[in-house]
Enzyme design. Structure first.
Site, mmCIF file in Angstrom:
data_model
loop_
_atom_site.group_PDB
_atom_site.id
_atom_site.type_symbol
_atom_site.label_atom_id
_atom_site.label_comp_id
_atom_site.label_asym_id
_atom_site.label_seq_id
_atom_site.Cartn_x
_atom_site.Cartn_y
_atom_site.Cartn_z
ATOM 1 N N ASP A 97 23.448 4.343 -0.897
ATOM 2 C CA ASP A 97 21.983 4.173 -0.872
ATOM 3 C C ASP A 97 21.544 2.917 -1.617
ATOM 4 O OD1 ASP A 97 21.877 6.696 0.406
ATOM 5 O OD2 ASP A 97 22.002 7.662 -1.556
ATOM 6 N N LYS A 156 21.520 -0.969 1.936
ATOM 7 C CA LYS A 156 22.347 -1.754 2.862
ATOM 8 C C LYS A 156 21.598 -2.083 4.146
ATOM 9 C CE LYS A 156 25.826 1.259 2.595
ATOM 10 N NZ LYS A 156 25.712 1.978 1.344
ATOM 11 N N GLY A 184 22.651 7.434 6.091
ATOM 12 C CA GLY A 184 21.366 7.328 6.798
ATOM 13 C C GLY A 184 20.719 5.990 6.517
ATOM 14 N N HIS A 185 20.273 5.336 7.562
ATOM 15 C CA HIS A 185 19.542 4.075 7.398
ATOM 16 C C HIS A 185 18.158 4.275 7.966
ATOM 17 C CE1 HIS A 185 23.034 1.788 6.429
ATOM 18 N NE2 HIS A 185 23.617 2.030 7.571
ATOM 19 N N GLN A 236 27.996 4.799 2.449
ATOM 20 C CA GLN A 236 28.178 5.267 1.065
ATOM 21 C C GLN A 236 28.472 4.080 0.130
ATOM 22 O OE1 GLN A 236 30.336 7.105 3.553
ATOM 23 N NE2 GLN A 236 28.470 8.185 4.020
HETATM 24 P P1 IMP Z 1 29.842 14.430 2.048
HETATM 25 O O1 IMP Z 1 30.124 13.014 2.393
HETATM 26 O O2 IMP Z 1 28.722 15.029 2.849
HETATM 27 O O3 IMP Z 1 31.068 15.286 2.040
HETATM 28 O O4 IMP Z 1 29.302 14.449 0.516
HETATM 29 C C1 IMP Z 1 30.135 14.128 -0.582
HETATM 30 C C2 IMP Z 1 29.362 13.368 -1.643
HETATM 31 O O5 IMP Z 1 29.026 12.083 -1.144
HETATM 32 C C3 IMP Z 1 28.029 14.013 -2.035
HETATM 33 O O6 IMP Z 1 27.786 13.757 -3.406
HETATM 34 C C4 IMP Z 1 27.021 13.276 -1.199
HETATM 35 O O7 IMP Z 1 25.724 13.306 -1.754
HETATM 36 C C5 IMP Z 1 27.616 11.882 -1.218
HETATM 37 N N1 IMP Z 1 27.217 11.089 -0.054
HETATM 38 C C6 IMP Z 1 27.669 11.180 1.205
HETATM 39 N N2 IMP Z 1 27.070 10.276 1.995
HETATM 40 C C7 IMP Z 1 26.212 9.585 1.219
HETATM 41 C C8 IMP Z 1 25.333 8.482 1.456
HETATM 42 O O8 IMP Z 1 25.202 7.945 2.550
HETATM 43 N N3 IMP Z 1 24.630 8.040 0.377
HETATM 44 C C9 IMP Z 1 24.774 8.587 -0.864
HETATM 45 N N4 IMP Z 1 25.590 9.608 -1.138
HETATM 46 C C10 IMP Z 1 26.308 10.103 -0.097
#
Ligand code: IMP
Length: 433
Positions: free
Chosen positions: A13, A16, A40-41, A228
């Site tokens: 977040d 990007k 998510g964008h 991420q």
């Molecule tokens: P998962 O990717 O849904 O398995 O989540 C694992 C961890 O990564 C959690 O703490 C989520 O909040 C974090 N996470 C996954 N995708 C994002 C993202 O796009 N931005 C920020 N945190 C993310």
């Protein structure tokens, strides 16, 4: 320079979307390389918001090739919804989308399992805070060599066999976690739905690795768009509070199937402050009013889950670690304007753990959690000039803040964003130059 990776420097977040959108002007091919619909964008096209989770931000520039790499885990229903949304706005109508045939597919049982595990772990305070999009279970199936890949969606017999074998193994686990195992009719519906998604997706699928390799070999500008951030990397992040993919720059090569020698530059995106969603250590987190203020000023709510993001001061040790893990050649600083109205701005320059000063986070998440940040503070700088085109146009304290980050991270800035609009950007260096 023709091959550039853009990667989130900390926990995701970092803004990007805006940076990738700016760089895409110079790119021919944009490749999303990791994760799935957990990212998510929020893109703004002609004043209208478009939220994408899978389609690369490059979609806003008609005619650019948008690739989903083989290392991704793709929820086909979400992807088709995004494609329809894009097409209703006149985008993706010229064959721009290419989905890697080797990418893995997220099916309903992955999401079911993700949710059940999170619910159960929450009871003991051990939840990771995942996005519940089935990311972990889909990567588990991939590592166990039982996963369903995009190419399997076109082979009814193979798909049926794979889903049946997976569900058969998972039924006891679903029951153990307190869930309701699916009925045979439900499983049949999942399979039929998946075959339908396969038919709808087939015009967009192909050999992504060769497509990208060809673009690289022919000197086209290729932009890899990470999802991420580096500290959520499965191997090198703050495990177990990470996602299940390789989020560092190396993940781009792995996912797209191109060699590291093809990469010319790695741009790390860092916000002017820090955020984190989900659980896990966050030494510079601000609680109470201070955190709320930053959250409100930066509109820090997840684009995927709507969850309020945890907010805190910029953490240089974490940034250094991200820069090292991804071999960043430059940095892009986003959302500097969000700090504008604060009376004072702090930045964490080191951690203290057991009386020792550390320049990067320790390995163990428990040690990170008890690290004491060492701060340097700057007086507030008030509103930034939206027409700033150079760091020298910034108010003194803002300029000192930017220069301190650059010096302490040891990586030069290529861009500083001073507002949400494309024009509100200080462009210092073109990564494709
Ligand atoms: P998962 O990717 O849904 O398995 O989540 C694992 C961890 O990564 C959690 O703490 C989520 O909040 C974090 N996470 C996954 N995708 C994002 C993202 O796009 N931005 C920020 N945190 C993310």
């Amino acid at each position: 320079m023709s091959v550039v990776i853009v990667v989130g420097a900390q926990w995701g977040d970092e803004g990007k979307g805006k940076v990738v959108d700016l760089f895409t002007e110079r790119a021919d091919v944009v490749v999303r390389y990791g994760g799935g619909a957990n990212a998510g964008h929020t893109l703004v096209i002609d004043g209208q918001k478009l939220v994408t989770h899978l389609v690369p931000s490059g979609v806003c520039h008609p005619g650019k090739s948008c690739v989903l790499g083989d290392g991704m885990v793709i929820d086909p229903q979400t992807l088709l919804e995004e494609v329809a949304q894009c097409q209703s706005r006149g985008l993706l109508s010229r064959g721009e989308l290419l989905v890697g045939l080797g990418a893995h597919v997220i099916l309903p049982y992955h999401k079911l399992l993700d949710g059940l595990r999170e619910d159960r772990s929450a009871k003991t305070g051990k939840a990771i805070g995942t996005t519940r999009r089935g990311i972990g279970p889909a990567y588990e199936a991939k590592a166990a060599r039982k996963g369903v890949r995009v190419r399997d969606l076109f082979k009814p017999a193979r798909l049926r066999e794979l889903v049946a074998a997976n569900v058969d193994e998972l039924i006891p686990l679903i029951a153990h976690l307190g869930g309701t195992p699916p009925t045979p009719a439900e499983v049949e519906r999942w399979i039929e739905d998946a075959l339908g998604y396969g038919r709808a997706l087939s015009p967009y699928t192909g050999d992504a690795s060769r497509h990208v390799a060809h673009a690289v070999a022919s000197g086209q500008h290729v932009l890899f768009e990470g999802a991420q951030g580096c500290l959520l990397d499965l191997d090198h992040g703050t495990y177990p509070y990470v996602t299940s993919s390789s989020t560092i720059a190396a993940g781009a090569c792995q996912s797209a199937g191109i060699g590291p020698t093809a990469i010319d530059a790695v741009v790390g995106i860092t916000k002017a402050y820090a955020t984190r969603v989900g659980a896990g250590p966050f030494p510079t987190e601000l609680h109470g009013d201070a955190g709320d203020r930053l959250r409100k000023a930066g509109n820090e709510f997840g684009a995927t889950t709507g969850r309020p993001r945890r907010c805190g001061w910029l953490d240089i040790p974490a940034l250094r670690m991200g820069a090292r893990l991804s071999g960043m050649t430059s940095l892009a600083l986003t959302k500097l304007d969000v700090l504008a109205e604060l009376p004072e701005v702090s930045v964490c320059v080191a951690y203290m753990v057991d009386g020792k000063e550390l320049d990067e986070p320790p390995i163990d998440p428990d040690d990170i959690a008890r690290a004491q940040p060492v701060y340097t503070s700057f007086p507030g700088w008030g509103k930034l000039p939206s027409d700033a085109r150079d760091v020298t146009d910034l108010p003194g304290p803002a300029r000192a803040y930017v220069e301190t980050i650059e010096r302490m991270a040891g990586v030069p800035f290529c861009l500083v964003s001073v507002g949400p609009d494309r024009s509100e950007t200080i462009r210092l260096h073109d990564p494709f130059a």
